[in-house]
Scaffold this motif. Structure first.
Motif, PDB file in Angstrom:
ATOM      1  N   MET A   8       0.860  -1.175   0.000  1.00 42.29           N
ATOM      2  CA  MET A   8       0.000   0.000   0.000  1.00 42.29           C
ATOM      3  C   MET A   8       0.900   1.229   0.000  1.00 42.29           C
ATOM      4  SD  MET A   8      -2.986  -1.552   0.198  1.00 42.29           S
ATOM      5  CE  MET A   8      -4.091  -0.136   0.358  1.00 42.29           C
ATOM      6  N   ILE A  28       2.060  -5.604   2.432  1.00 41.18           N
ATOM      7  CA  ILE A  28       0.918  -6.323   3.025  1.00 41.18           C
ATOM      8  C   ILE A  28       0.829  -7.725   2.425  1.00 41.18           C
ATOM      9  CG2 ILE A  28      -0.382  -4.186   3.426  1.00 41.18           C
ATOM     10  CD1 ILE A  28      -2.190  -5.170   1.053  1.00 41.18           C
ATOM     11  N   ALA A  34      -7.650  -6.181   2.464  1.00 43.73           N
ATOM     12  CA  ALA A  34      -6.834  -4.966   2.500  1.00 43.73           C
ATOM     13  C   ALA A  34      -7.633  -3.701   2.234  1.00 43.73           C
ATOM     14  CB  ALA A  34      -5.705  -5.072   1.475  1.00 43.73           C
ATOM     15  N   LEU A  35      -8.766  -3.832   1.556  1.00 40.94           N
ATOM     16  CA  LEU A  35      -9.555  -2.654   1.191  1.00 40.94           C
ATOM     17  C   LEU A  35     -10.852  -2.628   1.981  1.00 40.94           C
ATOM     18  CD1 LEU A  35      -9.300  -2.837  -2.701  1.00 40.94           C
ATOM     19  CD2 LEU A  35      -8.024  -1.313  -1.180  1.00 40.94           C
ATOM     20  N   SER A  41     -12.899   2.424  -5.403  1.00 44.05           N
ATOM     21  CA  SER A  41     -12.472   1.500  -6.463  1.00 44.05           C
ATOM     22  C   SER A  41     -13.472   0.359  -6.569  1.00 44.05           C
ATOM     23  CB  SER A  41     -11.076   0.946  -6.155  1.00 44.05           C
ATOM     24  OG  SER A  41     -11.062   0.292  -4.900  1.00 44.05           O
ATOM     25  N   PHE A  49      -5.438   3.044 -13.291  1.00 43.19           N
ATOM     26  CA  PHE A  49      -4.427   2.009 -13.085  1.00 43.19           C
ATOM     27  C   PHE A  49      -3.463   1.919 -14.246  1.00 43.19           C
ATOM     28  CE2 PHE A  49      -5.409  -1.806 -15.711  1.00 43.19           C
ATOM     29  CZ  PHE A  49      -6.591  -1.396 -16.297  1.00 43.19           C
ATOM     30  N   LYS A 105       1.019  -4.134 -11.155  1.00 50.94           N
ATOM     31  CA  LYS A 105      -0.129  -3.239 -11.347  1.00 50.94           C
ATOM     32  C   LYS A 105      -0.051  -2.075 -10.370  1.00 50.94           C
ATOM     33  CE  LYS A 105      -4.281  -4.302 -12.692  1.00 50.94           C
ATOM     34  NZ  LYS A 105      -5.616  -4.931 -12.909  1.00 50.94           N
ATOM     35  N   ILE A 107      -2.398   0.913  -8.830  1.00 49.26           N
ATOM     36  CA  ILE A 107      -3.806   1.313  -8.736  1.00 49.26           C
ATOM     37  C   ILE A 107      -3.932   2.532  -7.829  1.00 49.26           C
ATOM     38  CG2 ILE A 107      -6.134   0.620  -8.033  1.00 49.26           C
ATOM     39  CD1 ILE A 107      -5.678  -2.069  -9.115  1.00 49.26           C
ATOM     40  N   ARG A 110      -9.992   6.657  -5.778  1.00 47.98           N
ATOM     41  CA  ARG A 110     -10.395   7.928  -5.175  1.00 47.98           C
ATOM     42  C   ARG A 110     -10.474   7.827  -3.659  1.00 47.98           C
ATOM     43  NH1 ARG A 110     -12.104  12.102  -8.155  1.00 47.98           N
ATOM     44  NH2 ARG A 110     -12.610  10.693  -9.863  1.00 47.98           N
ATOM     45  N   TRP A 121      -2.177   1.411  -4.287  1.00 45.32           N
ATOM     46  CA  TRP A 121      -1.429   0.182  -4.028  1.00 45.32           C
ATOM     47  C   TRP A 121      -0.766  -0.333  -5.302  1.00 45.32           C
ATOM     48  CZ3 TRP A 121      -6.770   0.457  -4.094  1.00 45.32           C
ATOM     49  CH2 TRP A 121      -7.462  -0.411  -4.927  1.00 45.32           C
TER      50      TRP A 121
END
Lengths: 294, 294
Positions: A8, A28, A34-35, A41, A49, A105, A107, A110, A121
């Motif tokens: 993150m 992590i 995690a979200l 998202s 992304f 990736k 990302i 908002r 992340w």
């Protein structure tokens, strides 16, 4: 793709901590929750992304990917990403990649609804085996993207030039292509011009010249396509951006889908009709794209 | 909106456990991490959702919302949701709502990338105070949705009739409206027909008749609009679905945006020009919509 590593990014800390960017990254467990459910998202595909190809631990085209991330964020009125911080994160994640091909990736969401702080992340996954697509090619179908060529410029709220998390249509187009017995799709405008594939850029060789549909048509400016253009230019080929009529896809000497992870996949069929594949040039392009080129 | 309560739904257990649906629901801390980074809701806006208005603990239009969730899932090739299980989840969450107005959101994601099991959850939040919008109305701007009226029927991969998590464009349109000094947007086709607002249906009264743009134009069939049509029909008014030219928005006797949480918001201005608001009927509609009507 199963995630192998994730961190993150704290976008607020990057401003406060100045030079010590590594301390703004938090490793992590990639398979643990995690979200928050309130993250925009997940609630609204509200974020942007990038997918970066990594070969033997080296991430390709980091600069163009970060530039495009910032461009997408700007189109979506997201806070400008701190590119030095993202670069530090890519470096940290690349160190875990090991040999072979991987995908990083990036990302930028908002954030939590009602808050004002983005969530950000970076993940690492092993790339799928793309050797068959690179060698034998991909069969594509043309699918109407629903808009005429002039819409993106006059309707920026459609976010057509941004790489947003709202990729539902892109995924649906690939499912439709598979339903029709193909491997991938090529989007076309209602007024008959080629655009891009759901997750790749389009490259055509027409009469010895290399052409890609113009990014002004609300499509992404491909980072891999940029590298291929630079490479072809160095080899003395003419390259250019144009509005390309749909018919040119079958008329071309050869055509490819270019993307960061699958790299150069030659198009072997269009709407069920076989088209010529240039195996020699395809192999040469993929050797270039797999090499240490930046 | 800050989430007050949340539960995860286990879509596999619903098949295995048969009657005992409550045991397939897991209450979680709504402000703790709950989703993996690999979840396709967050990675690609790949899933569908519904927002249900709740008044004094009673969720409105549960049947139509569940039907639309199933319809959206079908358009997106997602596994059919077990509606009895979702109904049990709505009942469980509603019990936490308490007095006043709340919002229940249902979210069905395609799940973790590479897996085959959807992720599903339900959240509860206190509704924002919509009294000003209901009383004084909303100023709207018309924004091009980029496609002509006939596209949704011939390009189902654009998912235009599905309520997907890929809502980036909807959010961008609302930001554009605010940038222009308005409160909300009304999407229009490239060939000049009215569609819907980013998060609401459009209702017009023209020559005493109530009209809503036809859902065949790739817009959502509004659950609140359905309730309002039924109510107006019972009161002897004529209602209908039509292809409505853009000019009718200013020509109408009155117009409203209808949605599950804001309910009936009269349109008070179109592209900067004031239009007539029927306060009496608006109050009457909102009294109906706030009442125990199902």
């Amino acid at each position: 793709m199963v995630l192998r590593f994730a961190l993150m990014i704290d976008p607020v800390a990057s401003l406060e901590k100045g030079g010590d960017l590594r301390s703004t990254l938090r490793v992590i467990d990639p398979s643990a929750p995690a979200l928050e459910l309130g993250d925009l998202s997940a609630q609204r595909g509200d974020g942007v992304f990038e997918s970066i190809g990594v070969v033997d631990g080296h991430p390709h085209e980091v600069g163009p990917h970060l530039e495009r991330l910032a461009h997408s964020a700007s189109l979506c009125d997201l806070p400008a990403p701190d590119l030095a911080q993202w670069r530090a994160a890519i470096q940290r994640v690349s160190a875990e990649a090991g040999p072979g091909e991987s995908v990083i990736k990036l990302i930028l969401s908002r954030g939590i609804e009602g808050g004002a702080i983005p969530t950000a992340w970076v993940t690492l996954a092993t790339a799928p085996d793309n050797s068959a697509a690179r060698r034998d090619g991909v069969r594509v179908v043309t699918l109407d993207r629903g808009y005429p060529l002039d819409v993106p410029a006059r309707a920026p709220w459609l976010l057509l030039g941004a790489k947003t998390l709202s990729y539902g249509v892109n995924m649906a187009a690939i499912r439709e292509a598979k339903r029709r017995g193909a491997d991938d799709a090529v989007f076309v405008t209602t007024d008959g011009f080629l655009l891009e594939a759901p997750t790749a850029s389009l490259l055509l060789r027409i009469d010895g010249r290399f052409v890609t549909p113009s990014p002004s048509a609300g499509i992404l400016h491909g980072t891999t396509q940029l590298s291929v253009f630079a490479h072809l230019g160095q080899r003395g080929f003419e390259t250019g951006y144009e509005n390309v009529p749909v018919g040119d896809l079958e008329r071309a000497d050869a055509a490819w889908l270019l993307s960061s992870v699958r790299l150069a996949a030659p198009i072997s069929a269009v709407d069920g009709r076989a088209v010529a594949v240039d195996r020699g040039l395809t192999d040469e392009l993929n050797t270039f794209l797999l090499g240490r080129r930046d």
